[in-house]
Design a protein around this motif. Structure first.
Motif, short mmCIF file in Angstrom:
data_model
loop_
_atom_site.label_atom_id
_atom_site.label_comp_id
_atom_site.label_asym_id
_atom_site.label_seq_id
_atom_site.Cartn_x
_atom_site.Cartn_y
_atom_site.Cartn_z
N PHE A 73 0.83 -1.20 0.00
CA PHE A 73 0.00 0.00 0.00
C PHE A 73 0.87 1.25 0.00
O PHE A 73 1.92 1.30 0.63
CB PHE A 73 -0.92 0.02 1.23
CG PHE A 73 -2.16 -0.80 1.08
CD1 PHE A 73 -3.37 -0.20 0.77
CD2 PHE A 73 -2.13 -2.18 1.26
CE1 PHE A 73 -4.53 -0.96 0.63
CE2 PHE A 73 -3.27 -2.95 1.14
CZ PHE A 73 -4.48 -2.34 0.81
N SER A 74 0.38 2.26 -0.72
CA SER A 74 1.00 3.58 -0.71
C SER A 74 -0.06 4.61 -0.37
O SER A 74 -1.23 4.45 -0.74
CB SER A 74 1.63 3.91 -2.07
OG SER A 74 2.69 3.04 -2.39
N LEU A 75 0.36 5.66 0.32
CA LEU A 75 -0.57 6.72 0.71
C LEU A 75 0.06 8.07 0.45
O LEU A 75 1.24 8.28 0.76
CB LEU A 75 -0.96 6.57 2.18
CG LEU A 75 -2.06 7.49 2.72
CD1 LEU A 75 -2.83 6.81 3.85
CD2 LEU A 75 -1.48 8.82 3.24
N SER A 76 -0.71 8.97 -0.12
CA SER A 76 -0.27 10.36 -0.26
C SER A 76 -1.31 11.25 0.41
O SER A 76 -2.51 10.96 0.34
CB SER A 76 -0.09 10.76 -1.73
OG SER A 76 -1.33 10.87 -2.38
N ALA A 77 -0.85 12.31 1.04
CA ALA A 77 -1.77 13.22 1.73
C ALA A 77 -1.25 14.64 1.62
O ALA A 77 -0.05 14.88 1.75
CB ALA A 77 -1.92 12.82 3.19
N VAL A 78 -2.16 15.57 1.40
CA VAL A 78 -1.83 16.98 1.33
C VAL A 78 -2.70 17.71 2.35
O VAL A 78 -3.94 17.61 2.29
CB VAL A 78 -2.07 17.56 -0.08
CG1 VAL A 78 -1.78 19.06 -0.09
CG2 VAL A 78 -1.20 16.84 -1.10
N GLY A 79 -2.08 18.43 3.26
CA GLY A 79 -2.84 19.17 4.25
C GLY A 79 -2.07 19.35 5.54
O GLY A 79 -0.87 19.08 5.61
N ALA A 80 -2.77 19.77 6.59
CA ALA A 80 -2.16 19.98 7.90
C ALA A 80 -2.14 18.66 8.65
O ALA A 80 -2.98 18.39 9.52
CB ALA A 80 -2.95 21.04 8.67
N ILE A 81 -1.20 17.82 8.30
CA ILE A 81 -1.13 16.45 8.79
C ILE A 81 0.31 16.02 8.89
O ILE A 81 1.19 16.59 8.24
CB ILE A 81 -1.92 15.50 7.84
CG1 ILE A 81 -2.29 14.18 8.51
CG2 ILE A 81 -1.17 15.29 6.55
CD1 ILE A 81 -3.40 14.33 9.50
N ASP A 82 0.58 15.02 9.71
CA ASP A 82 1.95 14.50 9.79
C ASP A 82 1.93 12.98 9.71
O ASP A 82 0.88 12.34 9.69
CB ASP A 82 2.66 14.98 11.06
CG ASP A 82 1.96 14.54 12.34
OD1 ASP A 82 1.26 13.51 12.32
OD2 ASP A 82 2.09 15.24 13.36
N GLU A 83 3.12 12.42 9.67
CA GLU A 83 3.29 10.98 9.47
C GLU A 83 2.59 10.14 10.52
O GLU A 83 2.05 9.07 10.23
CB GLU A 83 4.80 10.67 9.46
CG GLU A 83 5.15 9.21 9.40
CD GLU A 83 6.65 9.00 9.56
OE1 GLU A 83 7.04 7.85 9.79
OE2 GLU A 83 7.41 9.98 9.44
N ALA A 84 2.57 10.61 11.75
CA ALA A 84 2.02 9.82 12.85
C ALA A 84 0.55 9.48 12.65
O ALA A 84 0.06 8.46 13.15
CB ALA A 84 2.22 10.56 14.17
N ALA A 85 -0.19 10.33 11.91
CA ALA A 85 -1.62 10.10 11.73
C ALA A 85 -1.91 8.80 10.99
O ALA A 85 -3.00 8.23 11.15
CB ALA A 85 -2.24 11.28 10.97
N PHE A 86 -0.96 8.33 10.20
CA PHE A 86 -1.21 7.16 9.35
C PHE A 86 -0.45 5.93 9.84
O PHE A 86 -0.27 4.97 9.08
CB PHE A 86 -0.85 7.49 7.91
CG PHE A 86 -1.58 8.68 7.38
CD1 PHE A 86 -2.95 8.64 7.18
CD2 PHE A 86 -0.92 9.87 7.11
CE1 PHE A 86 -3.64 9.74 6.71
CE2 PHE A 86 -1.58 10.98 6.64
CZ PHE A 86 -2.96 10.92 6.44
#
Length: 471
Positions: free
Chosen positions: A434-447
């Motif tokens: 699995f790969s995940l991309s995220a754009v926003g006010a977020i950091d690595e720990a959330a996933f």
């Protein structure tokens, strides 16, 4: 038509009936030009496209005496509208505006298409103008610099859209170093570095008779179209009586993927996080594509889909949530998208993965399967009311698939899909990294726990940006 029709590259003439009493014809000219038409009873308009199997994946770095061609595909999409020896940019625009027609172009990862939609009586004009554009663009140096600025503005606009940025990062993450992982439009750096000489070389090397595929659908007479096309191409200086084989189609064997990434985060001070989660999928010619279509319909297409019901309806965690499954010659993706508040992003990502794993473990119900088959059949039939869709179907059949499927054949293949087929494919997909991309006010720990960086050879990439421009 009861089965798909093969489109061999050495067959000079093909003619067959398709669903709805449509007549499909295909001619291979001695020069290697291929012409495909679908005459639809009752149509009063036609859509025509000039295609080459050249997209962003076909650009290359400098080497062996050749300049780098990164960004050339996107440049050509713009520049072919900017004038020839016979027509100025205004002349081209007026040709279509004066008859209420539409004309445009699209650049994709594996092809480029220049197309127009006009009344049936105006189709000869569309053939003449598109042929002139395709064969005889000047790539004027002044226009080249003007379009450089236009393309940079286009990329900046896309870079300001967090969904676009997340999508580009997702393709990079899943496909890694594969050329399909590169952005279609190029990057600001490649567009700034592109030279007119490199784009001209790319144009002359890839826009040849053996590369050209012309498709038309609607109110079209095949013989009249071929005759008009030959006249227009000869007027442009193309020698159509020379013997040349069409350019071979791409390999459809699964390409090995390297340089993939488990997690990519682009930090931006936004109200929402745009996130995509997924895995490598099926190539365009994989015999399981009908199964994947059914899986996608059940899983994330429409308001009755599992993703929509679980994440939006039951939990109210996102406004937009869906799945998608693009396929290319030698690679593909199965992806999920959601836009949600930063505090909910980790939960949404975990739920998306868990829902796919649930399908892999427990399968789907016969009612879900029946509903998906009905959804796909109805959507396909409605789409084919538009000659644009039929024209594009011909292009994809010729360039990528090597066979033509009409509506009846497509529905027949979907009707053969079973609940076991869907579960088996889902199990295959969840076993992939699995790969995940995220754009926003977020950091690595959330996933944490949703993706596993140890399953791929590259580390997590975190990019911080608060400025405009393509990320």
């Amino acid at each position: 038509m009861n089965a798909a029709v093969d489109l061999p590259l050495d067959s000079t003439e093909l003619s067959f009936e398709a669903a709805g009493d449509a007549l499909v014809r295909r001619s291979l000219l001695p020069s290697g030009v291929r012409v495909l038409t679908e005459r639809v009873p009752g149509s009063r308009s036609a859509t025509i496209g000039f295609w080459v199997a050249v997209g962003s994946r076909d650009e290359h770095p400098a080497g062996a005496g050749h300049p780098a061609t990164y960004g050339s595909t996107h440049f050509l999409e713009h520049l072919l509208f900017k004038g020839t020896k016979q027509r100025s940019a205004l002349d081209i625009a007026v040709s279509f505006d004066a008859v209420g027609g539409e004309h445009n172009a699209l650049t994709a990862k594996e092809y480029t298409c220049y197309y127009a939609k006009v009344q049936d009586k105006d189709l000869p004009m569309a053939v003449e103008v598109l042929a002139d554009m395709f064969t005889s663009s000047l790539l004027d140096p002044v226009e080249f610099e003007n379009e450089r600025g236009v393309i940079l503005e286009e990329l900046s606009m896309a870079g300001d859209d967090p969904a676009d940025v997340a999508n580009e990062r997702f393709f990079e993450a899943v496909l890694g170093d594969h050329p399909l992982g590169r952005p279609i439009g190029g990057s600001p750096d490649t567009i700034r570095a592109a030279t007119r000489e490199a784009v001209w070389e790319h144009y002359r090397a890839t826009y040849r008779p053996q590369d050209l595929v012309v498709t038309a659908a609607g109110a079209v007479d095949h013989d009249v179209l071929v005759d008009g096309l030959e006249r227009a191409l000869r007027a442009a200086g193309w020698q159509l009586d020379l013997s040349a084989s069409p350019e071979a189609r791409r390999s459809t064997a699964d390409a090995p993927l390297a340089g993939t990434r488990a997690l990519t985060i682009v930090e931006r001070p936004l109200e929402q996080v745009n996130l995509l989660l997924g895995v490598p999928g099926l190539v365009a010619t994989d015999e399981r594509r009908p199964v994947q279509s059914v899986l996608n319909a059940i899983f994330g297409s429409g308001m009755s889909s599992r993703l929509f019901q679980e994440i939006r309806e039951r939990r109210g965690l996102a406004y937009s949530v869906y799945s998608f499954a693009p396929g290319y010659s030698d690679a593909g993706l199965f992806g999920m998208y959601a836009g949600c508040a930063p505090a909910k992003a980790g939960t949404v990502a975990a739920l998306m993965r868990a829902e796919l794993e649930r399908v892999a473990e427990h399968g789907v119900t016969p009612i879900e399967l029946e509903r998906a088959v009905g959804q796909l059949g109805g959507a396909s039939a409605l789409a084919l009311e538009d000659s644009d869709t039929r024209m594009s179907r011909l292009g994809r059949a010729e360039l990528t698939l090597g066979e033509f499927q009409d509506l009846d054949e497509a529905l027949r293949r979907i009707s053969l899909v079973t609940v076991d087929d869907v579960q088996t494919l889902a199990a295959d997909l969840v076993a992939r990294p699995f790969s995940l991309s995220a754009v926003g006010a977020i950091d690595e720990a959330a996933f944490h726990g949703t993706v596993d960086p140890s399953t791929v050879p590259t580390a997590v990439e975190t990019t911080a940006t608060t400025t405009t421009g393509a990320a």
